[in-house]
Scaffold this active site. Structure first.
Site, PDB file in Angstrom:
ATOM      1  N   ASP A   1       4.424   0.462   1.910  1.00  0.00           N
ATOM      2  CA  ASP A   1       4.921  -0.907   2.071  1.00  0.00           C
ATOM      3  C   ASP A   1       6.443  -0.898   2.158  1.00  0.00           C
ATOM      4  O   ASP A   1       7.006  -0.784   3.230  1.00  0.00           O
ATOM      5  CB  ASP A   1       4.411  -1.763   0.911  1.00  0.00           C
ATOM      6  CG  ASP A   1       4.623  -3.256   1.143  1.00  0.00           C
ATOM      7  OD1 ASP A   1       5.349  -3.619   2.086  1.00  0.00           O
ATOM      8  OD2 ASP A   1       4.062  -4.058   0.382  1.00  0.00           O
ATOM      9  N   THR A   2       7.130  -0.986   1.029  1.00  0.00           N
ATOM     10  CA  THR A   2       8.594  -1.031   1.065  1.00  0.00           C
ATOM     11  C   THR A   2       9.229   0.359   1.067  1.00  0.00           C
ATOM     12  O   THR A   2      10.429   0.492   1.264  1.00  0.00           O
ATOM     13  CB  THR A   2       9.134  -1.814  -0.140  1.00  0.00           C
ATOM     14  OG1 THR A   2       8.762  -1.139  -1.353  1.00  0.00           O
ATOM     15  CG2 THR A   2       8.575  -3.229  -0.165  1.00  0.00           C
TER      16      THR A   2
ATOM     17  N   HIS B   1      -8.010   0.159   0.586  1.00  0.00           N
ATOM     18  CA  HIS B   1      -7.145   0.569  -0.532  1.00  0.00           C
ATOM     19  C   HIS B   1      -7.964   1.191  -1.664  1.00  0.00           C
ATOM     20  O   HIS B   1      -7.510   2.118  -2.326  1.00  0.00           O
ATOM     21  CB  HIS B   1      -6.354  -0.636  -1.042  1.00  0.00           C
ATOM     22  CG  HIS B   1      -5.314  -0.294  -2.056  1.00  0.00           C
ATOM     23  ND1 HIS B   1      -4.309   0.620  -1.839  1.00  0.00           N
ATOM     24  CD2 HIS B   1      -5.128  -0.744  -3.331  1.00  0.00           C
ATOM     25  CE1 HIS B   1      -3.557   0.718  -2.912  1.00  0.00           C
ATOM     26  NE2 HIS B   1      -4.024  -0.098  -3.836  1.00  0.00           N
TER      27      HIS B   1
ATOM     28  N   LYS C   1       3.579   8.153 -12.134  1.00  0.00           N
ATOM     29  CA  LYS C   1       4.516   7.037 -12.034  1.00  0.00           C
ATOM     30  C   LYS C   1       3.998   5.852 -12.830  1.00  0.00           C
ATOM     31  O   LYS C   1       2.811   5.751 -13.138  1.00  0.00           O
ATOM     32  CB  LYS C   1       4.729   6.639 -10.567  1.00  0.00           C
ATOM     33  CG  LYS C   1       3.530   5.961  -9.909  1.00  0.00           C
ATOM     34  CD  LYS C   1       3.805   5.628  -8.459  1.00  0.00           C
ATOM     35  CE  LYS C   1       2.626   4.879  -7.828  1.00  0.00           C
ATOM     36  NZ  LYS C   1       2.815   4.611  -6.407  1.00  0.00           N
TER      37      LYS C   1
ATOM     38  N   ASP D   1       0.058   8.969  -6.914  1.00  0.00           N
ATOM     39  CA  ASP D   1      -0.300   8.400  -8.217  1.00  0.00           C
ATOM     40  C   ASP D   1      -1.682   8.908  -8.588  1.00  0.00           C
ATOM     41  O   ASP D   1      -2.355   9.592  -7.803  1.00  0.00           O
ATOM     42  CB  ASP D   1      -0.264   6.871  -8.193  1.00  0.00           C
ATOM     43  CG  ASP D   1      -1.046   6.291  -7.024  1.00  0.00           C
ATOM     44  OD1 ASP D   1      -2.134   6.823  -6.697  1.00  0.00           O
ATOM     45  OD2 ASP D   1      -0.591   5.305  -6.424  1.00  0.00           O
TER      46      ASP D   1
ATOM     47  N   GLN E   1      -5.167  -6.738  -3.684  1.00  0.00           N
ATOM     48  CA  GLN E   1      -5.538  -7.761  -4.670  1.00  0.00           C
ATOM     49  C   GLN E   1      -7.036  -7.649  -4.940  1.00  0.00           C
ATOM     50  O   GLN E   1      -7.823  -8.516  -4.561  1.00  0.00           O
ATOM     51  CB  GLN E   1      -5.176  -9.149  -4.145  1.00  0.00           C
ATOM     52  CG  GLN E   1      -3.682  -9.330  -3.876  1.00  0.00           C
ATOM     53  CD  GLN E   1      -3.346 -10.730  -3.421  1.00  0.00           C
ATOM     54  OE1 GLN E   1      -3.814 -11.711  -3.998  1.00  0.00           O
ATOM     55  NE2 GLN E   1      -2.536 -10.844  -2.381  1.00  0.00           N
TER      56      GLN E   1
END
Length: 318
Positions: free
Chosen positions: A228-229, A136, A198, A175, A103
């Site tokens: 993450d997922t 990040h 992507k 990416d 964020q």
């Protein structure tokens, strides 16, 4: 790896409860005991923190990642505040993982910039310095109004992949934003570079458009900062294999691994996914046949020693 040591006098290492195994390994590497602390909960869940040793005039290092649950952040802030009120000479916040780092900008109307808010809270709590690994985005260092030592896990990762000795590898950025990271791996491994194009359609949802670069007949290594997922990772691996890749391996510094991530990795065509232990691993992740963890304890210990001794940290970047 060779052990390190720091003078016990004037130095205090405090372990937050967010990653006890990593903290223990850092202490063992530095050959110093942890400063005794008490972290309890009131009946309503409110956190109570107390430093049980004298830290007046000491160089204090507090090791605590800020990954979920949110209690990790509150525990860090309270430990910093306790050290400041106990008259520590300097407080260094050691964050193996900087939570809320994604964020980092206002890309939608009326959204918070969580990374900046967290940086403000850490600074206001009383931290004099921050030590982190693979933010990040590199520019997150500028969110802090105190000095930041930003380490890279690449040396730890590259040492592992060098030991494998494979020479027909192509480094793949997941990416466009990760090209610099993947290029650094490609330069070290003397390997070509490819990029997965992507498009992110929602939070934790992305669609692979096409592969930029030639991966046919190559063993591909996807290089990322966090997973993450694992949904996008698995789609990327499938796209690389469809483009003719022989095999696909992945590495990332931070094993966030939310929801069905481990299950997805296990069911995927990925050969192996390598993480560091910046975030404590779940039992499910540790028991996975495709997931491997590398320790960053020695890297952090060397940085802590350099900061305490006021020597250069830049040697750890190579």
């Amino acid at each position: 790896m060779d052990g390190l040591s720091v003078p016990a006098h004037g130095f205090k290492l405090i372990a937050g409860p967010g990653n006890p195994d990593l903290c223990a390994e850092i202490a063992q590497t530095l050959d110093v005991p942890f400063c005794k602390t008490t972290v309890n909960r009131f009946a309503d869940g409110e956190i109570f923190v107390r430093i049980d040793e004298n830290v007046r005039g000491n160089d204090v290092f507090i090791v605590q990642p800020t990954n979920p649950p949110a209690e990790n952040i509150m525990e860090l802030l309270l430990l910093i505040d306790a050290a400041r009120r106990a008259s520590a000479a300097r407080i260094t916040c050691v964050m193996p993982y900087y939570g809320y780092s994604r964020q980092d900008r206002k890309d939608q109307p009326r959204v918070a910039i969580g990374a900046k808010l967290l940086a403000n809270m850490i600074t206001v709590a009383g931290a004099n310095r921050v030590l982190g690994i693979d933010f990040h985005q590199h520019q997150l260092q500028g969110f802090f109004d105190v000095p930041v030592d930003h380490l890279f896990a690449a040396p730890v990762m590259l040492e592992y992949f060098d030991s494998i000795g494979r020479r027909d590898m192509t480094m793949v950025s997941p990416d466009a934003g990760g090209v610099e990271r993947a290029r650094a791996f490609a330069k070290h491994m003397n390997a070509p570079l490819a990029i997965i194009d992507k498009r992110r359609t929602d939070v934790n949802v992305a669609e692979v458009m096409h592969i930029i670069g030639d991966v046919e007949g190559r063993h591909c290594l996807i290089v990322d900062d966090l997973i993450d997922t694992a949904g996008t990772l698995v789609k990327g691996a499938e796209a690389l294999l469809d483009a003719g890749a022989t095999s696909v391996t992945a590495c990332a510094t931070h094993a966030v691994l939310s929801g069905p991530a481990v299950e997805r990795i296990e069911a995927s065509p990925l050969k192996e996914v390598v993480f560091t232990d910046s975030i404590p691993a779940t039992e499910e992740a540790r028991s996975s046949s495709k997931i491997k963890f590398l320790s960053v304890a020695h890297l952090l210990a060397r940085a802590i020693q350099s900061i305490h001794e006021e020597t250069s940290v830049s040697i750890l970047f190579t």
